[in-house]
Each structure stands twice: as structure tokens, then as C-alpha cells.
Scaffold this motif. Structure first.
Motif, PDB file in Angstrom:
ATOM      1  N   UNK A 158      -2.949   3.588  -9.778  1.00 11.63           N
ATOM      2  CA  UNK A 158      -3.220   4.536  -9.244  1.00 11.63           C
ATOM      3  C   UNK A 158      -4.443   3.937  -7.632  1.00 11.63           C
ATOM      4  N   UNK A 159      -3.894   5.247  -6.334  1.00 10.24           N
ATOM      5  CA  UNK A 159      -5.427   4.783  -6.031  1.00 10.24           C
ATOM      6  C   UNK A 159      -6.666   5.174  -6.388  1.00 10.24           C
TER       7      UNK A 159
ATOM      8  N   UNK B  24       8.841   1.504  -8.295  1.00  8.18           N
ATOM      9  CA  UNK B  24       9.039   3.354  -7.574  1.00  8.18           C
ATOM     10  C   UNK B  24       7.593   2.786  -7.344  1.00  8.18           C
ATOM     11  N   UNK B  25       7.093   3.702  -5.939  1.00  9.61           N
ATOM     12  CA  UNK B  25       5.796   4.116  -5.430  1.00  9.61           C
ATOM     13  C   UNK B  25       5.734   5.654  -5.098  1.00  9.61           C
ATOM     14  N   UNK B  26       4.028   6.113  -4.813  1.00  8.65           N
ATOM     15  CA  UNK B  26       4.678   7.422  -3.743  1.00  8.65           C
ATOM     16  C   UNK B  26       3.112   7.078  -2.871  1.00  8.65           C
ATOM     17  N   UNK B  27       3.532   7.320  -1.559  1.00  8.01           N
ATOM     18  CA  UNK B  27       2.708   7.089  -0.632  1.00  8.01           C
ATOM     19  C   UNK B  27       2.494   8.052   0.697  1.00  8.01           C
TER      20      UNK B  27
ATOM     21  N   UNK C 196       4.428  -3.307 -10.513  1.00 10.37           N
ATOM     22  CA  UNK C 196       4.035  -2.665  -9.354  1.00 10.37           C
ATOM     23  C   UNK C 196       3.841  -2.662  -8.380  1.00 10.37           C
ATOM     24  N   UNK C 197       4.215  -2.027  -7.711  1.00 10.77           N
ATOM     25  CA  UNK C 197       3.869  -3.390  -6.229  1.00 10.77           C
ATOM     26  C   UNK C 197       3.236  -2.003  -4.962  1.00 10.77           C
ATOM     27  N   UNK C 198       2.239  -2.587  -4.643  1.00 11.83           N
ATOM     28  CA  UNK C 198       1.529  -1.779  -3.977  1.00 11.83           C
ATOM     29  C   UNK C 198       1.120  -1.843  -2.244  1.00 11.83           C
TER      30      UNK C 198
ATOM     31  N   UNK D 205      -0.525   4.161  -0.452  1.00  9.43           N
ATOM     32  CA  UNK D 205       0.069   3.921  -1.746  1.00  9.43           C
ATOM     33  C   UNK D 205      -1.098   4.956  -2.472  1.00  9.43           C
ATOM     34  N   UNK D 206      -0.090   5.671  -3.121  1.00 15.27           N
ATOM     35  CA  UNK D 206      -1.208   6.579  -3.559  1.00 15.27           C
ATOM     36  C   UNK D 206      -0.978   5.981  -5.338  1.00 15.27           C
TER      37      UNK D 206
END
Length: 128
Positions: free
Chosen positions: A60-61, A34-37, A108-110, A47-48
Motif C-alpha cells: 500500500x502507498x 495485480x495493482x491499483x493505480x 507484488x510490483x509497484x 501506485x495505490x
């Protein structure tokens, strides 16, 4: 198909905190990275933070490192983004997303291109 719904956005002052939530429905999500953008006006989506499917690895960015924390609760099919020490430049629409095409990776994926399920977004606005 996985449906994602974000919540928790709002107005925040300098140094304030917010916790965003992303609730998943449909196919169980805990097997998915999962990711937060976020996307600010006039800027590209970036990407965040990202988390592996088992929660063991996170990314993390640089702009949020040390201030934001991504976590997941597989029992609740929810991923969180705890945001502390918020700044004006954090103002954006925040999206959560899932890589549903990867079932067994522990990475994880960015790259946003790899994410195929997206929520509708939640607005975070800095209030002076």
C-alpha cells in the motif's frame, strides 16, 4: 491477452467508502500480480496498492495505508479495492492493471512500467 474492466467508482463524501472491482477476462488472471493505480488531474499516475498473484503479499502507498484494502477472488477473476475513510485527495481516476509477463513470481510490483494490461479506469470524485 487479458482484458480488465473496472467498476464501482462514483461520488463520495468525507469519510465515506467505496469498493472498486476489476473483472478480468481472456487469459486467466489469477496467476498474475495485480495493482491499483490512480491519476488525479495534473498529476502523474501513482501506485495505490498491489497484490501478488496468489494474494499472499500486498503493498500500500503510505497515503492509503490503513484506509484501503486490496484483495482478490481468483474464482471470480476479480480484484477489489476497498476504500474507507475517503478524503478529498483521493479524487482520481482509478485503474487496475496486471503484470502478465510474470507467471511464477510470488511478489507484488509497484512500478507501473512493469504492468502491461490496463483497464479503462473508473472515476472517484469527492463531493463536499
Amino acid at each position: 491477452q487479458v482484458q480488465l474492466v473496472e467498476s464501482g467508482g462514483g461520488l463520495v463524501q468525507a469519510g465515506g467508502s467505496l469498493r472498486l472491482s476489476c473483472a478480468a477476462s481472456g487469459r486467466t488472471f489469477h496467476n498474475y500480480p495485480m495493482g491499483w493505480f490512480r491519476q488525479a488531474p495534473g498529476k502523474e499516475r501513482e501506485i495505490v496498492a498491489a497484490i501478488s498473484r496468489n494474494g499472499g503479499r500486498t503493498y500500500y502507498a503510505d497515503s492509503v495505508k490503513g484506509r484501503f484494502t486490496i484483495s482478490s477472488d481468483n474464482a471470480k477473476y476479480t480484484v477489489y479495492l476497498q476504500m474507507n475513510s475517503l478524503k478529498s485527495e483521493d479524487t482520481a481516476v482509478y485503474y487496475c492493471a496486471a503484470v502478465t509477463t510474470v507467471l511464477y513470481s510470488e511478489l507484488y510490483y509497484v512500478n507501473p512500467v512493469l504492468y502491461d494490461s490496463w483497464g479503462q479506469g473508473t472515476q472517484v470524485t469527492f463531493s463536499s
